[in-house]
Design a protein around this motif. Structure first.
Motif, PDB file in Angstrom:
ATOM      1  N   GLY A  96      61.472  28.468  17.513  1.00 58.12           N
ATOM      2  CA  GLY A  96      60.647  27.889  18.400  1.00 58.12           C
ATOM      3  C   GLY A  96      61.502  27.900  19.747  1.00 58.12           C
ATOM      4  O   GLY A  96      61.592  27.239  21.002  1.00 58.12           O
ATOM      5  N   LYS A  97      62.365  29.249  19.513  1.00 53.83           N
ATOM      6  CA  LYS A  97      62.741  29.844  21.238  1.00 53.83           C
ATOM      7  C   LYS A  97      62.084  29.846  22.466  1.00 53.83           C
ATOM      8  O   LYS A  97      62.564  29.799  23.585  1.00 53.83           O
ATOM      9  CB  LYS A  97      63.806  30.209  21.052  1.00 53.83           C
ATOM     10  CG  LYS A  97      64.615  30.387  20.013  1.00 53.83           C
ATOM     11  CD  LYS A  97      65.578  29.047  19.922  1.00 53.83           C
ATOM     12  CE  LYS A  97      67.112  28.711  19.405  1.00 53.83           C
ATOM     13  NZ  LYS A  97      67.839  27.896  20.060  1.00 53.83           N
ATOM     14  N   ILE A  98      60.585  30.549  22.171  1.00 54.11           N
ATOM     15  CA  ILE A  98      59.706  30.747  22.986  1.00 54.11           C
ATOM     16  C   ILE A  98      58.131  30.021  22.601  1.00 54.11           C
ATOM     17  O   ILE A  98      58.215  30.354  21.513  1.00 54.11           O
ATOM     18  CB  ILE A  98      59.816  32.231  23.116  1.00 54.11           C
ATOM     19  CG1 ILE A  98      59.398  33.251  21.979  1.00 54.11           C
ATOM     20  CG2 ILE A  98      61.026  33.061  23.453  1.00 54.11           C
ATOM     21  CD1 ILE A  98      59.331  34.872  22.401  1.00 54.11           C
ATOM     22  N   PRO A  99      57.508  29.844  23.409  1.00 51.82           N
ATOM     23  CA  PRO A  99      56.425  29.412  23.461  1.00 51.82           C
ATOM     24  C   PRO A  99      55.751  30.326  22.246  1.00 51.82           C
ATOM     25  O   PRO A  99      55.722  31.540  21.601  1.00 51.82           O
ATOM     26  CB  PRO A  99      55.662  29.727  24.268  1.00 51.82           C
ATOM     27  CG  PRO A  99      56.526  29.631  25.140  1.00 51.82           C
ATOM     28  CD  PRO A  99      57.368  30.407  24.795  1.00 51.82           C
ATOM     29  N   ASP A 100      54.974  29.870  21.349  1.00 50.13           N
ATOM     30  CA  ASP A 100      54.114  30.873  19.871  1.00 50.13           C
ATOM     31  C   ASP A 100      52.882  31.554  20.688  1.00 50.13           C
ATOM     32  O   ASP A 100      51.640  31.475  20.001  1.00 50.13           O
ATOM     33  CB  ASP A 100      53.333  30.605  18.794  1.00 50.13           C
ATOM     34  CG  ASP A 100      53.271  31.047  18.074  1.00 50.13           C
ATOM     35  OD1 ASP A 100      53.051  32.307  17.537  1.00 50.13           O
ATOM     36  OD2 ASP A 100      52.682  30.630  16.640  1.00 50.13           O
ATOM     37  N   LYS A 101      52.940  32.291  21.572  1.00 48.32           N
ATOM     38  CA  LYS A 101      51.650  32.979  22.539  1.00 48.32           C
ATOM     39  C   LYS A 101      52.002  35.079  21.649  1.00 48.32           C
ATOM     40  O   LYS A 101      53.353  35.314  21.507  1.00 48.32           O
ATOM     41  CB  LYS A 101      51.422  33.008  23.931  1.00 48.32           C
ATOM     42  CG  LYS A 101      53.378  33.851  24.525  1.00 48.32           C
ATOM     43  CD  LYS A 101      52.150  32.900  26.320  1.00 48.32           C
ATOM     44  CE  LYS A 101      53.617  34.413  26.995  1.00 48.32           C
ATOM     45  NZ  LYS A 101      53.054  34.120  28.543  1.00 48.32           N
ATOM     46  N   LYS A 102      51.014  35.482  22.489  1.00 46.85           N
ATOM     47  CA  LYS A 102      50.532  36.885  21.807  1.00 46.85           C
ATOM     48  C   LYS A 102      51.313  37.953  23.314  1.00 46.85           C
ATOM     49  O   LYS A 102      51.361  37.741  24.513  1.00 46.85           O
ATOM     50  CB  LYS A 102      49.583  37.219  21.899  1.00 46.85           C
ATOM     51  CG  LYS A 102      49.155  38.921  21.617  1.00 46.85           C
ATOM     52  CD  LYS A 102      48.393  39.099  21.318  1.00 46.85           C
ATOM     53  CE  LYS A 102      48.440  41.028  21.409  1.00 46.85           C
ATOM     54  NZ  LYS A 102      48.950  41.898  19.897  1.00 46.85           N
ATOM     55  N   ILE A 103      52.763  38.761  22.581  1.00 47.64           N
ATOM     56  CA  ILE A 103      53.607  39.597  23.944  1.00 47.64           C
ATOM     57  C   ILE A 103      52.931  40.788  22.957  1.00 47.64           C
ATOM     58  O   ILE A 103      53.582  41.073  21.850  1.00 47.64           O
ATOM     59  CB  ILE A 103      54.801  38.900  24.499  1.00 47.64           C
ATOM     60  CG1 ILE A 103      55.144  37.824  24.734  1.00 47.64           C
ATOM     61  CG2 ILE A 103      55.402  39.762  24.907  1.00 47.64           C
ATOM     62  CD1 ILE A 103      56.582  37.451  24.842  1.00 47.64           C
ATOM     63  N   THR A 104      52.839  41.427  23.597  1.00 50.48           N
ATOM     64  CA  THR A 104      52.716  42.842  23.523  1.00 50.48           C
ATOM     65  C   THR A 104      53.451  43.547  24.022  1.00 50.48           C
ATOM     66  O   THR A 104      53.939  43.622  24.665  1.00 50.48           O
ATOM     67  CB  THR A 104      51.532  43.945  24.403  1.00 50.48           C
ATOM     68  OG1 THR A 104      49.967  43.056  24.100  1.00 50.48           O
ATOM     69  CG2 THR A 104      50.963  44.879  23.505  1.00 50.48           C
ATOM     70  N   VAL A 105      53.755  44.595  22.762  1.00 52.85           N
ATOM     71  CA  VAL A 105      54.732  45.139  22.865  1.00 52.85           C
ATOM     72  C   VAL A 105      54.357  46.731  22.391  1.00 52.85           C
ATOM     73  O   VAL A 105      53.806  47.466  21.738  1.00 52.85           O
ATOM     74  CB  VAL A 105      56.052  44.903  21.663  1.00 52.85           C
ATOM     75  CG1 VAL A 105      57.275  45.730  21.317  1.00 52.85           C
ATOM     76  CG2 VAL A 105      56.616  43.113  21.593  1.00 52.85           C
ATOM     77  N   VAL A 106      55.428  47.344  23.924  1.00 54.89           N
ATOM     78  CA  VAL A 106      54.911  48.600  24.204  1.00 54.89           C
ATOM     79  C   VAL A 106      56.038  49.640  24.191  1.00 54.89           C
ATOM     80  O   VAL A 106      57.037  49.230  24.083  1.00 54.89           O
ATOM     81  CB  VAL A 106      54.135  48.695  25.243  1.00 54.89           C
ATOM     82  CG1 VAL A 106      53.535  50.452  25.578  1.00 54.89           C
ATOM     83  CG2 VAL A 106      53.070  48.175  25.265  1.00 54.89           C
ATOM     84  N   ALA A 107      55.944  50.966  23.367  1.00 54.01           N
ATOM     85  CA  ALA A 107      56.979  52.276  23.173  1.00 54.01           C
ATOM     86  C   ALA A 107      56.026  52.941  24.752  1.00 54.01           C
ATOM     87  O   ALA A 107      54.337  53.130  24.187  1.00 54.01           O
ATOM     88  CB  ALA A 107      56.779  52.947  22.557  1.00 54.01           C
ATOM     89  N   MET A 108      56.532  53.755  25.523  1.00 52.43           N
ATOM     90  CA  MET A 108      56.066  54.861  26.490  1.00 52.43           C
ATOM     91  C   MET A 108      56.640  56.163  26.254  1.00 52.43           C
ATOM     92  O   MET A 108      58.041  55.793  26.247  1.00 52.43           O
ATOM     93  CB  MET A 108      55.723  54.296  27.347  1.00 52.43           C
ATOM     94  CG  MET A 108      54.904  53.824  27.023  1.00 52.43           C
ATOM     95  SD  MET A 108      54.670  53.168  29.731  1.00 52.43           S
ATOM     96  CE  MET A 108      52.481  51.577  29.874  1.00 52.43           C
ATOM     97  N   GLY A 109      56.228  57.198  26.230  1.00 56.88           N
ATOM     98  CA  GLY A 109      56.956  58.880  25.928  1.00 56.88           C
ATOM     99  C   GLY A 109      56.480  59.705  26.939  1.00 56.88           C
ATOM    100  O   GLY A 109      54.735  59.437  26.690  1.00 56.88           O
ATOM    101  N   GLY A 110      56.843  60.740  26.807  1.00 59.02           N
ATOM    102  CA  GLY A 110      56.244  62.135  27.148  1.00 59.02           C
ATOM    103  C   GLY A 110      55.925  62.663  25.888  1.00 59.02           C
ATOM    104  O   GLY A 110      55.876  62.762  24.728  1.00 59.02           O
ATOM    105  N   ASP A 111      55.797  64.084  26.325  1.00 58.00           N
ATOM    106  CA  ASP A 111      54.751  64.752  24.701  1.00 58.00           C
ATOM    107  C   ASP A 111      56.315  64.998  23.773  1.00 58.00           C
ATOM    108  O   ASP A 111      56.777  65.393  22.743  1.00 58.00           O
ATOM    109  CB  ASP A 111      53.805  65.616  24.577  1.00 58.00           C
ATOM    110  CG  ASP A 111      55.206  66.811  26.165  1.00 58.00           C
ATOM    111  OD1 ASP A 111      54.752  67.387  25.921  1.00 58.00           O
ATOM    112  OD2 ASP A 111      54.507  65.962  26.817  1.00 58.00           O
ATOM    113  N   GLY A 112      57.220  65.051  25.095  1.00 62.44           N
ATOM    114  CA  GLY A 112      58.991  66.020  24.140  1.00 62.44           C
ATOM    115  C   GLY A 112      59.270  64.770  23.782  1.00 62.44           C
ATOM    116  O   GLY A 112      60.084  64.850  22.490  1.00 62.44           O
TER     117      GLY A 112
END
Length: 307
Positions: A96-112
């Motif tokens: 219950g520390k944060i609202p129950d709403k959707k937060i999209t978690v993203v990872a980004m990287g180049g081809d290497g």
């Protein structure tokens, strides 16, 4: 409704979450791709970004290009960082520390950072089933550190570590099939995309957000500096890559392939390569070998999509 019909109505915001004023090269296809992706993702997002071009051009102190929460990680661990963020959000919601709403978690990287150095942490995150989206922005070499070859460098391309020399080929192997490797983990959504087709890219980002579990999107990113191409041709080159079959657009939903665009007939590969200095050493015989490779790979993809 089939499994490819997951769709959110296409609404393109005028807001910029990857702001202008960054230090990317003129004509950078990767910066354009990141901008489109961030528009599609919206503001309720947390991004883990591996070391690479986009990290360098966007975060020079005391400025930042990012208008959403953003964390710089190492080459090898951006998927692990994203996994930790996703797990932490679950705990905070449960307590219950944060609202129950959707937060999209993203990872980004180049081809290497994706196909080479970060493959182990990416594989682990996909295998564990973390609910996040991984974006590989593929400019086909380690551009930030001097244009060294990666396992995503295409056959025949010359780089600083795969030079053509007087009689050489350049890169002697083909691109690692990273989307197939991601799909082999049994994840619900995999796609390829190109910023030269922005609405296709937008739709795929929205589909990735809609699924539960890991999603992987492999984004074609033209690099005028490393490819020795004219900056004003970046969008056109993205289209040529798709229209020649060099970079097909498709999705893999729960293991089932579907072509986003079925190009018939394919344009000759030389239309794509002739505007790039990295291929200028190729003889007609080597160009024919490249053409044969592209057609073979494209036909194999079509068989998967029709099966």
């Amino acid at each position: 409704m089939d499994q490819f019909s997951i769709f959110v109505p296409r609404l393109v915001t005028t807001k910029e979450y990857f702001a202008p004023g960054h230090r990317a090269c003129i004509g950078c296809g990767e910066a354009l791709a990141v901008r489109h992706v961030c528009k599609a993702l919206g503001k309720d997002v947390i991004i883990a970004n591996a070391t690479g071009c986009m990290e360098i051009v966007s975060s020079a102190l005391p400025t930042t290009t990012w208008r959403v929460p953003w964390i710089h990680s190492l080459f090898e661990n951006t998927s692990a960082v994203a996994s930790g963020i996703e797990s932490g959000l679950k705990v905070l919601r449960r307590r219950g520390k944060i609202p129950d709403k959707k937060i999209t978690v993203v990872a980004m990287g180049g081809d290497g950072a994706t196909c080479d150095i970060g493959l182990q942490s990416l594989s682990g995150a996909l295998e564990r089933g973390h609910n996040f989206i991984y974006f590989c922005f593929d400019n086909e070499a380690y551009m930030n550190t001097g244009i060294q070859r990666s396992s995503a460098t295409p056959y025949g391309a010359t780089t600083s570590t795969s030079p053509a020399g007087k009689k050489g080929i350049g890169q002697i192997t083909g691109k690692k099939n990273m989307p197939a490797i991601a799909a082999a983990h049994g994840i619900p959504y995999v796609a390829t995309a190109c910023p030269s087709y922005p609405f296709d890219l937008f739709d795929k980002v929205k589909r990735a957000q809609a699924v539960e579990g890991p999603a992987y999107i492999h984004v074609f990113s033209v690099c005028p500096t490393g490819w020795r191409s004219a900056p004003e041709l970046s969008v056109k080159m993205g289209r040529l890559a798709v229209e020649t079959g060099v970079f097909p657009l498709y999705e893999i939903v729960n293991g089932q392939y579907r072509l986003s665009m079925d190009i018939s007939p394919l344009r000759p590969v030389i239309e794509y390569t002739k505007v790039q200095g990295r291929f200028r050493h190729l003889t007609p015989d080597l160009m024919e070998q490249m053409q044969v490779r592209v057609i073979k790979t494209y036909e194999e993809l079509k068989k998967k999509a029709s099966g």
